[in-house]
Design a protein around this motif. Sequence first.
Motif, short mmCIF file in Angstrom:
data_model
loop_
_atom_site.label_atom_id
_atom_site.label_comp_id
_atom_site.label_asym_id
_atom_site.label_seq_id
_atom_site.Cartn_x
_atom_site.Cartn_y
_atom_site.Cartn_z
N ASP A 1 -9.25 -0.82 -0.84
CA ASP A 1 -10.09 0.33 -1.09
C ASP A 1 -11.55 0.04 -0.80
O ASP A 1 -12.41 0.86 -1.05
CB ASP A 1 -9.94 0.78 -2.55
CG ASP A 1 -10.23 -0.35 -3.52
OD1 ASP A 1 -10.52 -1.46 -3.05
OD2 ASP A 1 -10.17 -0.10 -4.75
N GLU B 1 2.54 1.60 -3.36
CA GLU B 1 1.61 2.07 -4.37
C GLU B 1 1.38 3.58 -4.24
O GLU B 1 1.31 4.30 -5.24
CB GLU B 1 0.29 1.33 -4.27
CG GLU B 1 -0.69 1.65 -5.40
CD GLU B 1 -1.98 0.87 -5.28
OE1 GLU B 1 -2.67 0.72 -6.30
OE2 GLU B 1 -2.31 0.40 -4.16
N ASP B 2 1.31 4.07 -2.99
CA ASP B 2 1.12 5.50 -2.78
C ASP B 2 2.33 6.30 -3.27
O ASP B 2 2.20 7.45 -3.72
CB ASP B 2 0.86 5.79 -1.31
CG ASP B 2 -0.48 5.23 -0.84
OD1 ASP B 2 -1.36 4.99 -1.72
OD2 ASP B 2 -0.66 4.96 0.36
N GLU B 3 3.51 5.69 -3.16
CA GLU B 3 4.74 6.38 -3.54
C GLU B 3 5.19 6.04 -4.95
O GLU B 3 6.31 6.38 -5.35
CB GLU B 3 5.86 6.02 -2.55
CG GLU B 3 5.56 6.40 -1.11
CD GLU B 3 5.46 7.91 -0.92
OE1 GLU B 3 6.11 8.65 -1.71
OE2 GLU B 3 4.74 8.36 0.01
N GLU C 1 4.38 7.08 -7.84
CA GLU C 1 4.60 8.19 -8.75
C GLU C 1 5.95 8.84 -8.52
O GLU C 1 6.53 9.45 -9.43
CB GLU C 1 3.48 9.23 -8.58
CG GLU C 1 2.09 8.72 -8.92
CD GLU C 1 1.97 8.31 -10.36
OE1 GLU C 1 2.71 8.88 -11.20
OE2 GLU C 1 1.14 7.42 -10.69
N ASP D 1 0.84 -1.21 0.00
CA ASP D 1 0.00 0.00 0.00
C ASP D 1 0.87 1.25 0.00
O ASP D 1 0.61 2.23 -0.72
CB ASP D 1 -0.93 0.00 1.21
CG ASP D 1 -2.02 -1.05 1.08
OD1 ASP D 1 -2.24 -1.54 -0.04
OD2 ASP D 1 -2.67 -1.38 2.12
N VAL D 2 1.91 1.20 0.84
CA VAL D 2 2.83 2.36 0.90
C VAL D 2 3.55 2.53 -0.44
O VAL D 2 3.68 3.65 -0.96
CB VAL D 2 3.84 2.19 2.05
CG1 VAL D 2 4.88 3.31 2.03
CG2 VAL D 2 3.12 2.16 3.39
#
Length: 519
Positions: free
Chosen positions: A508, A285-287, A289, A282-283
């Motif tokens: 989600d 995926e958030d980072e 970009e 999850d982390v």
Amino acid sequence: MLRLSSLRLRLVAVFAVVALTAAVSVSGIAYWLNRDAVLTRAQNSALNDFRDSLQRNAASLPVQPTCTSLNNAADRIGGPDTYQVVLIDTTPDDSPCAAPSNRDVFTLDDVPASLQRAVNTPHTTDDNRYHLHWERIALQGHPYLVAGARINDGGPTGYMLKSLDAERKDLNSLAWSLGIATLLALIGAALLAQAAGSTVLRPVRRLGEAAQRLGEGHLDTRLKVSGTDELAEMSRTFNNAAEALEKRVEELSAREAASRRFVADMSHELRTPLTAITAVTDVLEDEAEALDPMIAPAVRLVVSETRRLNDLVETLMEVTRFDAGTAKLRVDEVDVADMIMACMDARAWLDSVELDAPRGVLATLDPRRLDVIMANLIGNALKHGESPVRVSLRKEGDDGNGDAAEIVIAVSDNGPGIPEDVLPHVFDRFYKADASRARSEGSGLGLSIAMENAHIHGGDITAANAPGGGAVFTLRMPVRPRGADGPEGSPDAAPGIPGQDTSGTGRDGDRHGSTDGGR
């Protein structure tokens, strides 16, 4: 009641036919032997007496006797208690004379023409010797013995009529006696066949009952063995086979239980590291970009495969619940159309699916399990079929109180359909029609999980090809599942396995069901 194909009935029939054949044969032979003996004895006695009496009374007559002399001789020869006679000769005036002992009983007209010719025909040409001839005839329905002889050297001709009524009565009595004996033999054979059938078929019936109990799962079923004949050997063979089957089933059951336990334990143990891995992904995926463009694809692949592994673990845990028989319903009365709409909305399928589901169709079911079923069926149609995908809902068999009614949900697509050799296997676990798709997003468990969820409601799912093309999956579930009392129920959890939402909740909040069911 005995069936026409019953072995007991066939055994009785065979015994009866054999006994009847033997009895009729013996009775027939006995009757003909006795008939011949009785008639021969009566015939010989009458013929010998007639010959002696004719020789004694007619041979002493003069040549060309008068009619009066012939009548007197006929009276001496014949009698009402023995036989009647007719004497024939030529009188002194060369006129024929026929003298009967009783004109009302026997005349020359009663003598067959064949017998008259035989009597009047000499057997040797040298001395004109004549013989005694006889025939058996019937006059007015009564049997008679007719005999004739001519006195040699120009003597008169005599004919005799002997009644055989007494012999016929004796033979009729004998026939009745033999018929009764045949009937008694037939009854005895039937009783003997019944006794033999009971003796022979009782072990066979016990064997059939034992085989039925064995087929019902009573593997400890055994037959009592007594004796050393073929039936006893058959019982021993059955016992040996049942014992071997029981041991084999115990071994297979133990292996199956161990396998289920292994899958359950493995799934449970994987959840803890998966929870940590999911948090890390999850982390990442958030980072994603902000990561190096060379690393970002690898990160996205790890995130995708982690979610897929998480879904697979949840699905395996659900499978173990079904295999262990611990999966239970937590039912509630819901509007089926609203549930289908919610399932499609949660997965953003509203724009991809044509829905024909009238509101107001109420059913008592487990909402979560219906969501799993619809997610798999619709997802399978979207993935392997072609647009448009249609979902229709209807209610059938409404009897007024809803006990016999069922809801029918059909999911159809416009794709190529399901190959005929694949149709029988679409609900098999881990089955994929194309071996080249072995490494795909689906696990091959989606449709089997959907089928299990339908079965636990008392329903079923069928797969077929539409006449116009495309596949059609039809879900049928009772409006009120048997044994469903209300929303209260035991949690869906096997002993030692925490209860989980088997639809596969993602981070989600969207629900993801396995949609790879064999196409």
